[in-house]
Design an enzyme around this catalytic site. Structure first.
Site, PDB file in Angstrom:
ATOM      1  N   GLY A  49      -3.013   3.323  -5.901  1.00  0.00           N
ATOM      2  CA  GLY A  49      -4.278   3.191  -6.805  1.00  0.00           C
ATOM      3  C   GLY A  49      -4.452   1.822  -6.987  1.00  0.00           C
ATOM      4  O   GLY A  49      -5.282   1.682  -8.064  1.00  0.00           O
ATOM      5  N   GLY A  50      -3.898   0.571  -6.256  1.00  0.00           N
ATOM      6  CA  GLY A  50      -4.348  -0.433  -6.802  1.00  0.00           C
ATOM      7  C   GLY A  50      -3.787  -0.998  -8.231  1.00  0.00           C
ATOM      8  O   GLY A  50      -4.273  -1.843  -8.710  1.00  0.00           O
ATOM      9  N   SER A 131      -0.162   2.336  -0.424  1.00  0.00           N
ATOM     10  CA  SER A 131      -0.960   1.136  -0.988  1.00  0.00           C
ATOM     11  C   SER A 131      -0.001   0.444  -2.190  1.00  0.00           C
ATOM     12  O   SER A 131       1.030  -0.056  -1.877  1.00  0.00           O
ATOM     13  CB  SER A 131      -2.145   1.915  -1.804  1.00  0.00           C
TER      14      SER A 131
END
Length: 141
Positions: A49-50, A131
């Site tokens: 989710g960055g 991610s």
């Protein structure tokens, strides 16, 4: 509360912004195959989710199928994201930065200390993620 999901469009519901979130987020999910294993391999999932958004409670991250089919223990964790997890103000001890990574580290320590009670092998633990979760894995190595 506006429902921004698109029913019928595969994958859209997993990013539903109406998912209940809280600053009180330091929780683990543990899935154990039945019957309870002895000395099972442990897989620890870190969501992406960055480093800004995300939660391990999304349905797409449900570890019950992986635990059942592969006879492993699956653990997922929540950690602080956004400013609560990664804001750094140099010289300010109240915002030293990377608190989200320390949350993850605390979860990993908990697993090492407690997973045997669930039938897991603390010497056979694999981290995986996507991610920002995959980046987190590399930062913990």
């Amino acid at each position: 509360n506006i429902d921004q999901s698109f029913p019928g469009f595969h994958g859209s519901e997993m990013w539903n912004p109406n998912t209940d979130l809280s600053e009180d987020c330091l929780y683990l999910n543990v899935w154990i195959p039945a019957p309870k294993p002895k000395n099972a391999t442990v897989l620890i999932w870190i969501y992406g989710g960055g480093f800004q958004t995300g939660t391990s409670s999304l349905h797409v991250y449900d570890g019950k199928f992986l635990a059942r089919v592969e006879r492993v223990i699956v653990v997922s964790m929540n950690y602080r994201v956004g400013a609560l997890g990664f804001l750094a103000l140099p010289g300010n001890p109240e915002a030293p930065g990377n608190m989200g990574l320390f949350d993850q580290q605390l979860a990993l320590q908990w697993v090492q200390k407690n997973i045997a009670a669930f039938g897991g092998n603390p010497k056979s633990v694999t981290l995986f993620g996507e991610s920002a979760g995959a980046a987190s894995v590399s930062l913990h190595l």
